[in-house]
Write an enzyme that holds these catalytic residues in place. Structure first.
Site, PDB file in Angstrom:
ATOM      1  N   HIS A  83       0.852  -1.193   0.000  1.00  0.00           N
ATOM      2  CA  HIS A  83       0.000   0.000   0.000  1.00  0.00           C
ATOM      3  C   HIS A  83       0.883   1.237   0.000  1.00  0.00           C
ATOM      4  O   HIS A  83       1.828   1.332   0.766  1.00  0.00           O
ATOM      5  CB  HIS A  83      -0.898   0.018   1.234  1.00  0.00           C
ATOM      6  CG  HIS A  83      -1.712   1.269   1.337  1.00  0.00           C
ATOM      7  ND1 HIS A  83      -2.862   1.454   0.587  1.00  0.00           N
ATOM      8  CD2 HIS A  83      -1.540   2.407   2.051  1.00  0.00           C
ATOM      9  CE1 HIS A  83      -3.359   2.654   0.851  1.00  0.00           C
ATOM     10  NE2 HIS A  83      -2.571   3.255   1.732  1.00  0.00           N
ATOM     11  N   ASP A 162     -14.685   4.255   8.474  1.00  0.00           N
ATOM     12  CA  ASP A 162     -13.640   5.176   8.028  1.00  0.00           C
ATOM     13  C   ASP A 162     -14.209   6.197   7.045  1.00  0.00           C
ATOM     14  O   ASP A 162     -13.865   7.377   7.105  1.00  0.00           O
ATOM     15  CB  ASP A 162     -12.473   4.408   7.392  1.00  0.00           C
ATOM     16  CG  ASP A 162     -11.467   5.369   6.789  1.00  0.00           C
ATOM     17  OD1 ASP A 162     -10.924   6.181   7.554  1.00  0.00           O
ATOM     18  OD2 ASP A 162     -11.270   5.346   5.560  1.00  0.00           O
ATOM     19  N   ARG A 169     -13.821  14.448   9.208  1.00  0.00           N
ATOM     20  CA  ARG A 169     -12.485  15.029   9.405  1.00  0.00           C
ATOM     21  C   ARG A 169     -12.201  16.087   8.348  1.00  0.00           C
ATOM     22  O   ARG A 169     -11.603  17.125   8.619  1.00  0.00           O
ATOM     23  CB  ARG A 169     -11.410  13.930   9.346  1.00  0.00           C
ATOM     24  CG  ARG A 169     -11.420  13.019  10.562  1.00  0.00           C
ATOM     25  CD  ARG A 169     -10.605  11.765  10.301  1.00  0.00           C
ATOM     26  NE  ARG A 169      -9.228  12.049   9.944  1.00  0.00           N
ATOM     27  CZ  ARG A 169      -8.443  11.217   9.243  1.00  0.00           C
ATOM     28  NH1 ARG A 169      -8.906  10.046   8.842  1.00  0.00           N
ATOM     29  NH2 ARG A 169      -7.208  11.558   8.978  1.00  0.00           N
ATOM     30  N   SER A 184      -7.036   5.125   9.876  1.00  0.00           N
ATOM     31  CA  SER A 184      -7.840   5.162   8.648  1.00  0.00           C
ATOM     32  C   SER A 184      -7.216   4.255   7.577  1.00  0.00           C
ATOM     33  O   SER A 184      -7.886   3.394   6.994  1.00  0.00           O
ATOM     34  CB  SER A 184      -7.901   6.616   8.157  1.00  0.00           C
ATOM     35  OG  SER A 184      -8.327   6.687   6.835  1.00  0.00           O
ATOM     36  N   LYS A 188      -8.526  -0.068   6.491  1.00  0.00           N
ATOM     37  CA  LYS A 188      -8.851  -0.557   5.135  1.00  0.00           C
ATOM     38  C   LYS A 188      -7.909  -1.686   4.736  1.00  0.00           C
ATOM     39  O   LYS A 188      -8.318  -2.677   4.134  1.00  0.00           O
ATOM     40  CB  LYS A 188      -8.783   0.609   4.136  1.00  0.00           C
ATOM     41  CG  LYS A 188      -9.939   1.588   4.318  1.00  0.00           C
ATOM     42  CD  LYS A 188      -9.795   2.848   3.496  1.00  0.00           C
ATOM     43  CE  LYS A 188      -8.798   3.804   4.081  1.00  0.00           C
ATOM     44  NZ  LYS A 188      -8.860   5.188   3.701  1.00  0.00           N
TER      45      LYS A 188
HETATM   46  N1  URA Z   1      -5.371   8.281   3.455  1.00  0.00           N
HETATM   47  C1  URA Z   1      -6.347   7.630   4.129  1.00  0.00           C
HETATM   48  O1  URA Z   1      -6.824   6.596   3.671  1.00  0.00           O
HETATM   49  N2  URA Z   1      -6.767   8.139   5.300  1.00  0.00           N
HETATM   50  C2  URA Z   1      -6.279   9.256   5.844  1.00  0.00           C
HETATM   51  O2  URA Z   1      -6.697   9.654   6.912  1.00  0.00           O
HETATM   52  C3  URA Z   1      -5.279   9.944   5.150  1.00  0.00           C
HETATM   53  C4  URA Z   1      -4.822   9.419   3.945  1.00  0.00           C
END
Ligand code: URA
Length: 443
Positions: A83, A162, A169, A184, A188
């Site tokens: 990732h 998220d 946010r 966050s 995922k």
């Molecule tokens: N990428 C994400 O998936 N989440 C964040 O909070 C910041 C960057």
């Protein structure tokens, strides 16, 4: 009895939240029982007070369990994912995934689309005629089992908590909080079900984290979360002060990847180093071998052409046109190409990756809003990278688009994103650090 008010107040006063308090808040929010204004206040308290590693790990766990969790247990310890925290010209997935497959990893990858200055893996794959970004779960698993790699668009309902929290946010100035970013991203990744994870944490003008210090802190936080979740995990810090490789834009990036996999790495030392290092750490985690040994294997897999063959096998298995991959003459280039010339003799001293990503977006290669349609042929080819010499009037970059009216703004942005110097500038290393889960102490 728990109350939302008390949990907010506890965090506001710098307290450490218990698991039940974090679950109460997030589950209640997802169920629509807690209003936005209370969660906003809590997010701001987290932003100002931070979270311990344990709180961050609990928050991640609650978020990842808010939706589907992919079951990759059929691939046992061989499943491996990579990732990136985002970059410009970042095409490493197309190299790393087949390399890792040649090295015996199973990469069942779900990727996203691009927004703003960074491109998306799925958009780039759609530049290949015929490539299917949606497969049934059965097809997806069968392909990974058979050839070791498949990349599809994110399906199902991965970490919906998220999505809800991120939207809040975004409008409450609480995106830039380390525990919130780390949880966050990791919620995922962990919901995607893989046994081992390599994180490419980019650093620089085109990255989420602009400084090495911030990137290291984020990498540590994410590795810590992964360790607590029982994953083999490594973070590699990579330079994103200028775009990676020499192309930015969907079809242009794939063409660069194909040439690279066919053995042509001229002027692509950054792409080679970053891709081989990421693939090596995937293989090191999966097979328990040293990263140096894994790097040697990755290098051989690239140099021998085995990774190129695997790439073609992967793309064609998902419907991608073999002729488009193998015969450059059938690929359509953009009708408008504009050469940016050097204004002086000297060296390219700086090429702001974020601004160049935005220039590529203005040419049509990316989306300003979710509904924009991408021009697959649009983008930028850099003929000079930082540290390389230029003579006045030489071509520094070519801007491509299918819509001539986009050229002027993109050119203005590109020109203001690059700087020249008389002295040869020092280039940063491509790999700025490695944090391996098995080498850090849990905090
Ligand atoms: N990428 C994400 O998936 N989440 C964040 O909070 C910041 C960057």
């Amino acid at each position: 009895m728990l109350t939302v008010y008390d949990v907010i107040a506890k965090k506001r006063d710098g307290g450490i939240l218990a698991e039940e308090e974090i679950r109460f808040l997030i589950d209640g929010y997802c169920a629509g029982q807690i209003p936005d204004y209370q969660i906003s206040a809590w997010l701001m308290a987290v932003y100002l007070r931070g979270m311990t590693a344990e709180e961050t790990s609990i928050l991640t766990d609650v978020m990842l369990r808010s939706g589907d969790i992919v079951d990759l247990s059929q691939f046992r310890h061989l499943s491996a994912d990579k990732h990136s925290t985002g970059g410009v010209g970042d095409k490493t997935t197309f190299i790393v995934a087949p390399l890792a497959a040649v090295l015996g990893c199973k990469t069942a990858k779900m990727s996203g689309r691009g927004l703003g200055h960074t491109g998306g893996t799925i958009d780039k794959l759609e530049a290949i005629p015929g490539y299917r970004v949606s497969l049934s779960e059965k097809e997806f698993r069968a392909q990974v089992e058979a050839i070791g790699v498949s990349v599809i668009g994110a399906t199902g309902d991965i970490a919906p908590a998220d999505k809800l929290l991120y939207a809040l946010r975004d409008v409450t100035a609480t995106v830039d909080s380390l525990p919130l970013i780390a949880s966050s991203i990791m919620s995922k990744k962990l919901a995607a079900g893989t046994s081992s994870i390599v994180l490419d944490v980019t650093v620089g003008s085109g990255a989420f984290m602009k400084t090495q210090e911030d990137a290291e802190a984020l990498a540590h936080a994410m590795v810590d979360i992964g360790m607590r979740a029982g994953k083999r995990i490594t973070a590699v810090l990579t330079d994103m002060d200028q775009p990676l490789g020499r192309t930015i834009g969907n079809a242009l990036e794939l063409e660069e990847v194909i040439a690279f996999l066919q053995g042509d790495d001229a002027g692509l030392d950054d792409l080679r180093e970053v891709s081989l290092t990421l693939a090596a750490h995937m293989a090191a985690n999966v097979h328990g071998i040293s990263p140096d040994e894994a790097y040697r294997r990755a290098y051989d897999a690239w140099k021998s052409g085995a990774a190129y063959e695997k790439f073609v096998e992967w793309i064609t298995a998902q419907g991608g046109d073999r002729t488009w991959l193998c015969d450059p003459t059938v690929r359509k280039s953009a009708p408008y190409a504009y050469e940016v010339k050097a204004p002086c003799d000297g060296y390219l001293a700086f090429a702001d990756a974020e601004q160049i990503g935005l220039a590529a977006m203005q040419l049509g290669a990316g989306r300003k809003t979710k509904d924009d349609i991408i021009d697959m042929a649009a983008g930028i080819r850099m003929y000079r990278k930082v540290g390389e010499a230029v003579r006045v009037g030489e071509t520094v970059a070519v801007l491509y688009t299918s819509d001539e009216s986009r050229l002027a703004d993109a050119e203005a942005r590109f020109v203001s994103a690059v700087r020249y110097s008389d002295e040869k500038p020092q280039r940063r290393a491509h790999i700025l650090g490695v944090i391996r889960g098995d080498e850090i102490e849990e905090t």
